[in-house]
Design a protein around this motif. Sequence first.
Motif, PDB file in Angstrom:
ATOM      1  N   GLN A 157      54.669  43.676  64.339  1.00 50.45           N
ATOM      2  CA  GLN A 157      54.348  43.114  63.031  1.00 50.45           C
ATOM      3  C   GLN A 157      52.840  42.959  62.860  1.00 50.45           C
ATOM      4  N   ILE A 158      52.170  42.481  63.902  1.00 45.15           N
ATOM      5  CA  ILE A 158      50.718  42.294  63.841  1.00 45.15           C
ATOM      6  C   ILE A 158      50.004  43.636  63.713  1.00 45.15           C
ATOM      7  N   ILE A 159      50.480  44.640  64.436  1.00 46.46           N
ATOM      8  CA  ILE A 159      49.842  45.970  64.372  1.00 46.46           C
ATOM      9  C   ILE A 159      49.923  46.543  62.956  1.00 46.46           C
ATOM     10  N   PHE A 160      51.109  46.518  62.358  1.00 40.77           N
ATOM     11  CA  PHE A 160      51.252  47.063  61.003  1.00 40.77           C
ATOM     12  C   PHE A 160      50.490  46.210  59.983  1.00 40.77           C
ATOM     13  N   ALA A 161      50.438  44.900  60.213  1.00 39.01           N
ATOM     14  CA  ALA A 161      49.671  44.018  59.328  1.00 39.01           C
ATOM     15  C   ALA A 161      48.186  44.347  59.422  1.00 39.01           C
ATOM     16  N   ALA A 162      47.708  44.602  60.632  1.00 35.64           N
ATOM     17  CA  ALA A 162      46.298  44.934  60.830  1.00 35.64           C
ATOM     18  C   ALA A 162      45.935  46.252  60.146  1.00 35.64           C
ATOM     19  N   VAL A 163      46.822  47.236  60.253  1.00 32.16           N
ATOM     20  CA  VAL A 163      46.576  48.527  59.596  1.00 32.16           C
ATOM     21  C   VAL A 163      46.500  48.344  58.078  1.00 32.16           C
ATOM     22  N   PHE A 164      47.428  47.558  57.535  1.00 28.98           N
ATOM     23  CA  PHE A 164      47.418  47.312  56.085  1.00 28.98           C
ATOM     24  C   PHE A 164      46.144  46.575  55.681  1.00 28.98           C
ATOM     25  N   CYS A 165      45.735  45.588  56.458  1.00 25.18           N
ATOM     26  CA  CYS A 165      44.523  44.834  56.133  1.00 25.18           C
ATOM     27  C   CYS A 165      43.278  45.713  56.226  1.00 25.18           C
ATOM     28  N   LEU A 166      43.241  46.632  57.191  1.00 31.78           N
ATOM     29  CA  LEU A 166      42.113  47.561  57.282  1.00 31.78           C
ATOM     30  C   LEU A 166      42.043  48.449  56.048  1.00 31.78           C
ATOM     31  N   TRP A 167      43.213  48.934  55.620  1.00 28.24           N
ATOM     32  CA  TRP A 167      43.237  49.739  54.391  1.00 28.24           C
ATOM     33  C   TRP A 167      42.753  48.912  53.204  1.00 28.24           C
ATOM     34  N   LEU A 168      43.208  47.675  53.131  1.00 25.13           N
ATOM     35  CA  LEU A 168      42.827  46.787  52.045  1.00 25.13           C
ATOM     36  C   LEU A 168      41.325  46.516  52.072  1.00 25.13           C
ATOM     37  N   MET A 169      40.774  46.359  53.247  1.00 29.55           N
ATOM     38  CA  MET A 169      39.352  46.067  53.408  1.00 29.55           C
ATOM     39  C   MET A 169      38.478  47.180  52.841  1.00 29.55           C
ATOM     40  N   PHE A 170      38.914  48.431  53.023  1.00 34.97           N
ATOM     41  CA  PHE A 170      38.107  49.569  52.578  1.00 34.97           C
ATOM     42  C   PHE A 170      38.461  50.058  51.177  1.00 34.97           C
ATOM     43  N   ASN A 171      39.455  49.423  50.553  1.00 39.07           N
ATOM     44  CA  ASN A 171      39.857  49.853  49.216  1.00 39.07           C
ATOM     45  C   ASN A 171      39.778  48.742  48.176  1.00 39.07           C
ATOM     46  N   ARG A 172      39.184  47.617  48.539  1.00 34.70           N
ATOM     47  CA  ARG A 172      38.970  46.522  47.604  1.00 34.70           C
ATOM     48  C   ARG A 172      37.566  45.968  47.801  1.00 34.70           C
ATOM     49  N   ASP A 173      36.995  45.405  46.749  1.00 32.15           N
ATOM     50  CA  ASP A 173      35.674  44.802  46.890  1.00 32.15           C
ATOM     51  C   ASP A 173      35.793  43.418  47.526  1.00 32.15           C
ATOM     52  N   SER A 174      34.657  42.781  47.715  1.00 31.39           N
ATOM     53  CA  SER A 174      34.632  41.502  48.442  1.00 31.39           C
ATOM     54  C   SER A 174      35.381  40.380  47.731  1.00 31.39           C
ATOM     55  N   SER A 175      35.669  40.538  46.436  1.00 31.07           N
ATOM     56  CA  SER A 175      36.370  39.488  45.698  1.00 31.07           C
ATOM     57  C   SER A 175      37.788  39.277  46.200  1.00 31.07           C
ATOM     58  N   ILE A 176      38.318  40.251  46.932  1.00 29.61           N
ATOM     59  CA  ILE A 176      39.678  40.136  47.454  1.00 29.61           C
ATOM     60  C   ILE A 176      39.795  38.985  48.448  1.00 29.61           C
ATOM     61  N   THR A 177      38.647  38.598  49.046  1.00 30.47           N
ATOM     62  CA  THR A 177      38.669  37.536  50.061  1.00 30.47           C
ATOM     63  C   THR A 177      38.620  36.141  49.448  1.00 30.47           C
ATOM     64  N   PHE A 197      43.838  35.585  58.063  1.00 30.03           N
ATOM     65  CA  PHE A 197      44.776  34.837  57.222  1.00 30.03           C
ATOM     66  C   PHE A 197      45.754  35.797  56.542  1.00 30.03           C
ATOM     67  N   ALA A 198      45.243  36.932  56.067  1.00 25.82           N
ATOM     68  CA  ALA A 198      46.101  37.928  55.414  1.00 25.82           C
ATOM     69  C   ALA A 198      47.142  38.471  56.389  1.00 25.82           C
ATOM     70  N   GLY A 199      46.704  38.719  57.628  1.00 28.66           N
ATOM     71  CA  GLY A 199      47.648  39.177  58.642  1.00 28.66           C
ATOM     72  C   GLY A 199      48.721  38.146  58.917  1.00 28.66           C
ATOM     73  N   PHE A 200      48.305  36.880  58.969  1.00 24.02           N
ATOM     74  CA  PHE A 200      49.262  35.797  59.171  1.00 24.02           C
ATOM     75  C   PHE A 200      50.281  35.743  58.040  1.00 24.02           C
ATOM     76  N   VAL A 201      49.816  35.908  56.796  1.00 22.23           N
ATOM     77  CA  VAL A 201      50.712  35.864  55.638  1.00 22.23           C
ATOM     78  C   VAL A 201      51.773  36.956  55.736  1.00 22.23           C
ATOM     79  N   LEU A 202      51.359  38.170  56.110  1.00 21.20           N
ATOM     80  CA  LEU A 202      52.299  39.283  56.226  1.00 21.20           C
ATOM     81  C   LEU A 202      53.365  39.000  57.285  1.00 21.20           C
ATOM     82  N   VAL A 203      52.926  38.541  58.445  1.00 18.58           N
ATOM     83  CA  VAL A 203      53.865  38.266  59.538  1.00 18.58           C
ATOM     84  C   VAL A 203      54.763  37.083  59.199  1.00 18.58           C
TER      85      VAL A 203
END
Length: 367
Positions: A157-177, A197-203
């Motif tokens: 769960q953490i691995i897939f959450a991390a991959v999604f968060c990495l994608w989100l990091m490079f496809n959204r501006d800083s306002s996402i945080t 925190f985002a990874g925690f929410v997903l898991v």
Amino acid sequence: MDAKLFHDQSLNFSGIGLASLLTITLGGSGFILDLMANRMPWYLNSLSLPLLLCAVVTAALGYWVVPLLQALKTGQIIREDGPQAHLKKAGTPTMGGIFFIPVAVVVACIFSNFAQDVVAVSALTLSYGLIGWLDDWQILRRKSNKGISPRMKLILQIIFAAVFCLWLMFNRDSSITNITFPWVNFVLPLGFMFWPFAGFVLVAESNATNLTDGIDGLAAGTVAIAIFALGVLISPSSPELMIFCASLSGSCLGFLAHNRNPARVFMGDTGSLALGGALAAVALLTNSLVALFILSGIFFVETLSVMAQVSYYKATKGPDGKGKRLFKMAPLHHHLELTGWSELQVVAVFYAISAILALICFLGIKF
């Protein structure tokens, strides 16, 4: 509430009645909301069409998949220490997530013209569904309640959450945080801390919906309400993800045709983990975490009941190694069953609470 009093005053609910009422309510709401937003309900980018199409396709597909699951001997292993009324469910096919989750993903991707956000959320949803499938498969293979180890499940769960968060990091501006609190017009900037925190929410959300899946029709119905409401809330800013939410809500409704009490099939971890992941992923993409927290009220309370039960048991453990229990059984829905509530009564009340939370969330954020 006194169990006997509740029995005396309650309506005689039926599984098909609850499922039909929920389908009519969400379908009718989608139609009305489409017209209010100047969207034709029969257009691809509406709430109504993807919801109803997924509901019909999933329900129809179930008449082929459920007998197939029975033939493959995917019968659920029932916990002996659970409610005794559940023992009669032994042998009911599980792993139902393998047919209703893909229906939603396919319809959402096609109707949104494979929009990037929809593809990303779909990938996360299917990834969490894969974790659930591995767990279900191990349970069936070993013929016990033990699937893959909790540690392995959490790592995946953490691995897939991390991959999604990495994608989100490079496809959204800083306002996402920044986490926005719509009622008070307050913004909480988390900066880099947003990502763990985002990874925690997903898991956490995926595990919360997983814990809620313990009674016929409970998880499917409550998630159908929550993700439909989330789709309505994000529709002005994220119409493509609105389509995804409507599609997944519709698939849950179609699954209820077979999962309502008495259930002919269970969704298993294949479905429940995927549903929580989908809810969390959409909320993260649309900066709707406050709305997600409200809409997930049922899942949150179910999770808290488990945490409280375990903590209290450990805190009161005596020399004999045994502790006291705060609830008759956790999660909360099992406690209610053991105090005299029927499964249908629990489901009806939880549906009602989910609908109230959705209404509060919608009225609070919109007005």
